[in-house]
Design a protein around this motif. Structure first.
Motif, mmCIF file in Angstrom:
data_model
loop_
_atom_site.group_PDB
_atom_site.id
_atom_site.type_symbol
_atom_site.label_atom_id
_atom_site.label_comp_id
_atom_site.label_asym_id
_atom_site.label_seq_id
_atom_site.Cartn_x
_atom_site.Cartn_y
_atom_site.Cartn_z
ATOM 1 N N UNK A 1 42.207 38.192 40.555
ATOM 2 C CA UNK A 1 43.517 38.797 40.315
ATOM 3 C C UNK A 1 43.608 39.379 38.916
ATOM 4 N N UNK A 2 43.142 38.640 37.934
ATOM 5 C CA UNK A 2 43.240 39.076 36.543
ATOM 6 C C UNK A 2 42.469 40.371 36.311
ATOM 7 N N UNK A 3 41.376 40.554 37.027
ATOM 8 C CA UNK A 3 40.559 41.754 36.844
ATOM 9 C C UNK A 3 40.940 42.870 37.821
ATOM 10 N N UNK A 4 42.026 42.693 38.561
ATOM 11 C CA UNK A 4 42.521 43.734 39.449
ATOM 12 C C UNK A 4 41.641 43.984 40.662
ATOM 13 N N UNK A 5 40.959 42.935 41.143
ATOM 14 C CA UNK A 5 40.023 43.106 42.250
ATOM 15 C C UNK A 5 40.610 42.694 43.595
ATOM 16 N N UNK A 6 41.790 42.124 43.601
ATOM 17 C CA UNK A 6 42.491 41.840 44.857
ATOM 18 C C UNK A 6 43.495 42.956 45.110
ATOM 19 N N UNK A 7 43.605 43.394 46.354
ATOM 20 C CA UNK A 7 44.579 44.431 46.691
ATOM 21 C C UNK A 7 45.196 44.159 48.055
ATOM 22 N N UNK A 8 46.166 44.979 48.407
ATOM 23 C CA UNK A 8 46.885 44.777 49.660
ATOM 24 C C UNK A 8 45.990 44.964 50.872
ATOM 25 N N UNK A 9 45.019 45.886 50.802
ATOM 26 C CA UNK A 9 44.159 46.176 51.947
ATOM 27 C C UNK A 9 43.351 44.950 52.366
ATOM 28 N N UNK A 10 42.949 44.137 51.398
ATOM 29 C CA UNK A 10 42.140 42.949 51.706
ATOM 30 C C UNK A 10 42.906 41.955 52.568
ATOM 31 N N UNK A 11 44.222 41.931 52.446
ATOM 32 C CA UNK A 11 45.030 40.921 53.132
ATOM 33 C C UNK A 11 45.664 41.420 54.421
ATOM 34 N N UNK A 12 45.428 42.683 54.785
ATOM 35 C CA UNK A 12 46.064 43.236 55.987
ATOM 36 C C UNK A 12 45.588 42.539 57.257
ATOM 37 N N UNK A 13 44.314 42.193 57.316
ATOM 38 C CA UNK A 13 43.772 41.474 58.466
ATOM 39 C C UNK A 13 43.492 40.040 58.025
ATOM 40 N N UNK A 14 44.227 39.044 58.547
ATOM 41 C CA UNK A 14 44.050 37.659 58.088
ATOM 42 C C UNK A 14 42.628 37.134 58.271
ATOM 43 N N UNK A 15 41.989 37.509 59.399
ATOM 44 C CA UNK A 15 40.619 37.042 59.645
ATOM 45 C C UNK A 15 39.682 37.607 58.595
ATOM 46 N N UNK A 16 39.800 38.903 58.334
ATOM 47 C CA UNK A 16 38.953 39.519 57.327
ATOM 48 C C UNK A 16 39.201 38.912 55.955
ATOM 49 N N UNK A 17 40.474 38.658 55.637
ATOM 50 C CA UNK A 17 40.812 38.141 54.310
ATOM 51 C C UNK A 17 40.130 36.797 54.039
ATOM 52 N N UNK A 18 40.126 35.954 55.035
ATOM 53 C CA UNK A 18 39.468 34.648 54.873
ATOM 54 C C UNK A 18 37.986 34.831 54.590
ATOM 55 N N UNK A 19 37.358 35.764 55.284
ATOM 56 C CA UNK A 19 35.904 35.899 55.189
ATOM 57 C C UNK A 19 35.440 36.681 53.965
#
Length: 535
Positions: free
Chosen positions: A454-472
Motif C-alpha cells: 500500500x505504501x508503495x502504491x502497488x495495490x489498486x482497485x483492479x486487484x480486488x474486483x475479483x475476490x478469487x483473483x485477489x486472494x491468489x
C-alpha cells in the motif's frame, strides 16, 4: 549408504531427473495457473464422466457452439489427453474419506494431484531428453548438464513448470522430435526416427501451429547434411527414408485432429479459430471481419521483440547470449550446431510472425509472450553449453558477460514464481503502458516481503474486483502459502505441507550440490567435445 546407492547418486542422468522432479515439486502452487488450463482439464474430465466440456454459465466468456448446438471448448485435444490419467487419479483421491471435509475447496485435491504429477512428469522427461540431445550433439557431460540446468532454471520453462499452460508439453515433444530424428540421422536407427516423428506428430494435437516445429526439425536435418556437403544422391536417399517413415505418422495425427474437429464442429477442414471468430463476431458485430487476426502486423511483431511487457529478449535473456556467441563463434561451430541455430531462430521468427496479427498476440494473461516462449527457450538454452565449450576462444569479456546473463536469467525466472502471473497485469490498469514488468515484479517481491504494498502504491482497485483473483495474487505462489492465504485447510495440513515444501527445497539443494561435486570429479580432455572419463 550401499555401493549400489552410491553408484546411483553418481549418475548424472539420475541426478538430473531428481533435480527436474524436485524443482517441479517445490514450485507448485496447487493450482493449474491459468483459466485456459482449467478449461482443458474440464475437457479431459468430460472424456470419462457425464460432465460437459463447457458449462452453460461459462458462455459467452468461454466456449463456442458446435454440432447440435452443444457448447465445446476451442482448444486442441493434446493437453486434455496429457492430463487425463492425472484427472482420473485426482478425482478418485479427492473422494477419499480423509478429504471429506475439504473436497471442492481451493485449491482442490484434484487440481493439486493434476498439477504436481503432470508438471513433475513433463519436467523430468524434458531434462532427460535435453541431456540426451546435447550428448548426441557431442557436448561433454559437464556441458550437457549445464545446458539442461540452463533450460530448467534460466528460461521461461521454469515459470511454465508452475503455471501449466501447454508450453512445456510442446517444448518436450519438439525437443524429443528434434533429438530422436537427429539420432536417426547419425545412427540410422529407424526406431529413433519413429520416436521422433511420433513426438512431433503428437504435438499437432496440442496446437496445429506446432506444424512449424515439425518443419523446423526437418529443416535442421537438411541443414546438417547440407553443411556437411553430402552429395545430392545421398541427400535424396536420406529424404526418401525420412519421408517414408515420418509422413505417414504425421498424417495419422492430422487425421486424429481432424476427427476431433469433426466431432465438435462437423467439419474436417476448418480450425477451432474459425468458429471462435464466427461466434464472437455474432456476439459483437463491431468486431472487424478478420477477427481474431486484426492486430497490425508491426504491433505484434515489434511487441514480441521489444515491448517491455512481453519482449522475449527480456523474459529469456539467454537469447542475447546465444546471439552474441553465434556472432563471434560461428566459424568454429560444427555443422550440426550451425544447423540448430538457423532452424531454431527461424522457428522463433515464424512464431512471432504467425501470432503478430492475432488479437492477443502477447498471450494475454501470461509471463512474457507465451505463444513464442517455447521457441525462444529452444534457441536460448544452447548458449550455456556453447559458452563452456568455447570459453577460451570467446574470450574473457564474452565469458564474463555470459556468466552475468546466466545469473540475471536465473533471477528473472525465480522472480516469475513469486506471485500468480495476473498481478502485474492488474497493476498496469493504473500504472499504464509501457511498464517494465520484470522490474515491477522485483518491486512487488520487495514490497510484499516488507509489507509495503500500500505504501508503495502497488495495490489498486483492479486487484480486488475479483475476490478469487485477489486472494491468489496477494500470496506467495507456492502451495503452503496459498493454502494458508485461502484459509480453508486445517492447521495440521498447513504444517505438513510446509514441512514437505521445506524438505523438497533442501533435497533439491543437496542434489544440486551433489551434481556439482560429481561433475568436479570428472576429467575432461582439453579438446572440446570429447567424451568425459569419470575418475
Amino acid at each position: 549408504m550401499s555401493g549400489g546407492s552410491r553408484a546411483w547418486l553418481r549418475d548424472p542422468v539420475v541426478l538430473l531427473g531428481l533435480i527436474a522432479g524436485l524443482a517441479a515439486f517445490v514450485v507448485q502452487s496447487g493450482e493449474l495457473g491459468s483459466a485456459d488450463t482449467m478449461h482443458r482439464l474440464q475437457t479431459a474430465h468430460s472424456f470419462w464422466t457425464s460432465e460437459p466440456s463447457v458449462f452453460p454459465q461459462e458462455y459467452p466468456e468461454f466456449g463456442v457452439h458446435g454440432r447440435g448446438g452443444k457448447l465445446f471448448d476451442w482448444y486442441g485435444i493434446g493437453q486434455p489427453l496429457l492430463m487425463l490419467p492425472a484427472d482420473i487419479a485426482g478425482t478418485y483421491i479427492e473422494r477419499l474419506p480423509v478429504f471429506a471435509d475439504y473436497n471442492g475447496n481451493d485449491p482442490s485435491v484434484r487440481n493439486i494431484v493434476v498439477s504436481y504429477s503432470t508438471n513433475i512428469l513433463v519436467g523430468v522427461l524434458t531434462a532427460l531428453v535435453c541431456f540426451r540431445f546435447l550428448l548426441v550433439l557431442k557436448f561433454s557431460t559437464r556441458q550437457a548438464v549445464a545446458g539442461v540446468l540452463a533450460l530448467l532454471f534460466c528460461t521461461t520453462h521454469l515459470h511454465y513448470t508452475q503455471n501449466m499452460t501447454e508450453n512445456n508439453y510442446i517444448l518436450l515433444l519438439t525437443l524429443a522430435g528434434v533429438a530422436f530424428q537427429y539420432d536417426w540421422l547419425r545412427s540410422g536407427s529407424r526406431q529413433a526416427l519413429l520416436i521422433g516423428s511420433g513426438a512431433l506428430g503428437l504435438n499437432l494435437l496440442t496446437r496445429l501451429t506446432t506444424g512449424l516445429d515439425l518443419l523446423a526439425a526437418a529443416f535442421f536435418l537438411f541443414l546438417v547434411l547440407w553443411f556437411e556437403r553430402v552429395p545430392a544422391p545421398a541427400l535424396w536417399a536420406r529424404f526418401i527414408k525420412y519421408a517414408k517413415t515420418a509422413l505417414p505418422i504425421y498424417a495419422a495425427f492430422v487425421v486424429i485432429d481432424r476427427l476431433y474437429q469433426y466431432y465438435r464442429f462437423g467439419s474436417f477442414f476448418n480450425t477451432y479459430l474459425h468458429y471462435f471468430g464466427v461466434e464472437h463476431r455474432l456476439l459483437d458485430p463491431s468486431l472487424p471481419p478478420n477477427y481474431p487476426f486484426e492486430t497490425p502486423f508491426r504491433v505484434g511483431f515489434l511487441g514480441a521483440l521489444f515491448a517491455p511487457e512481453k519482449s522475449v529478449l527480456l523474459f529469456d535473456p539467454l537469447l542475447v547470449l546465444t546471439i552474441v556467441i553465434a556472432a563471434i563463434g560461428w566459424r568454429r561451430f560444427r555443422p550440426e550446431i550451425r544447423a540448430y541455430f538457423i532452424a531454431m531462430f527461424l522457428l522463433l521468427l515464424a512464431y512471432i510472425c504467425f501470432y503478430a496479427k492475432y488479437t492477443v498476440w502477447s498471450g494475454d494473461f501470461a509471463w512474457g509472450d507465451r505463444y513464442v516462449s517455447t521457441a525462444a527457450e529452444l534457441a536460448a538454452f544452447i548458449s550455456v553449453p556453447l559458452l563452456l565449450r568455447y570459453r577460451v576462444q570467446l574470450g574473457k569479456f564474452v565469458w564474463t558477460m555470459g556468466v552475468g546473463l546466466i545469473a540475471v536469467s536465473a533471477l528473472i525466472q525465480l522472480a516469475s514464481l513469486a506471485f500468480w502471473l495476473p498481478l502485474e497485469i492488474y497493476q498496469m490498469e493504473t500504472l499504464g503502458h509501457p511498464t517494465f514488468v520484470i522490474a515491477l515484479r522485483f518491486r512487488n517481491i520487495i514490497a510484499f516481503a516488507l509489507g509495503k504494498m500500500d505504501a508503495w502504491g502497488l495495490n489498486n482497485y483492479a486487484m480486488a474486483q475479483d475476490p478469487w483473483d485477489y486472494v491468489h495474487i496477494t500470496s506467495w505462489n507456492f502451495l503452503p502459502f496459498v493454502l494458508r492465504r485461502v484459509g480453508e485447510a486445517p492447521d495440521w495440513v498447513l504444517r505438513v505441507c510446509l514441512a514437505l515444501w521445506i524438505a523438497g527445497g533442501a533435497a533439491l539443494t543437496w542434489v544440486l550440490w551433489r551434481m556439482c561435486k560429481i561433475l568436479g570429479a570428472i576429467e575432461f580432455d582439453s579438446e572440446a567435445g570429447h567424451e568425459p572419463r569419470t575418475m
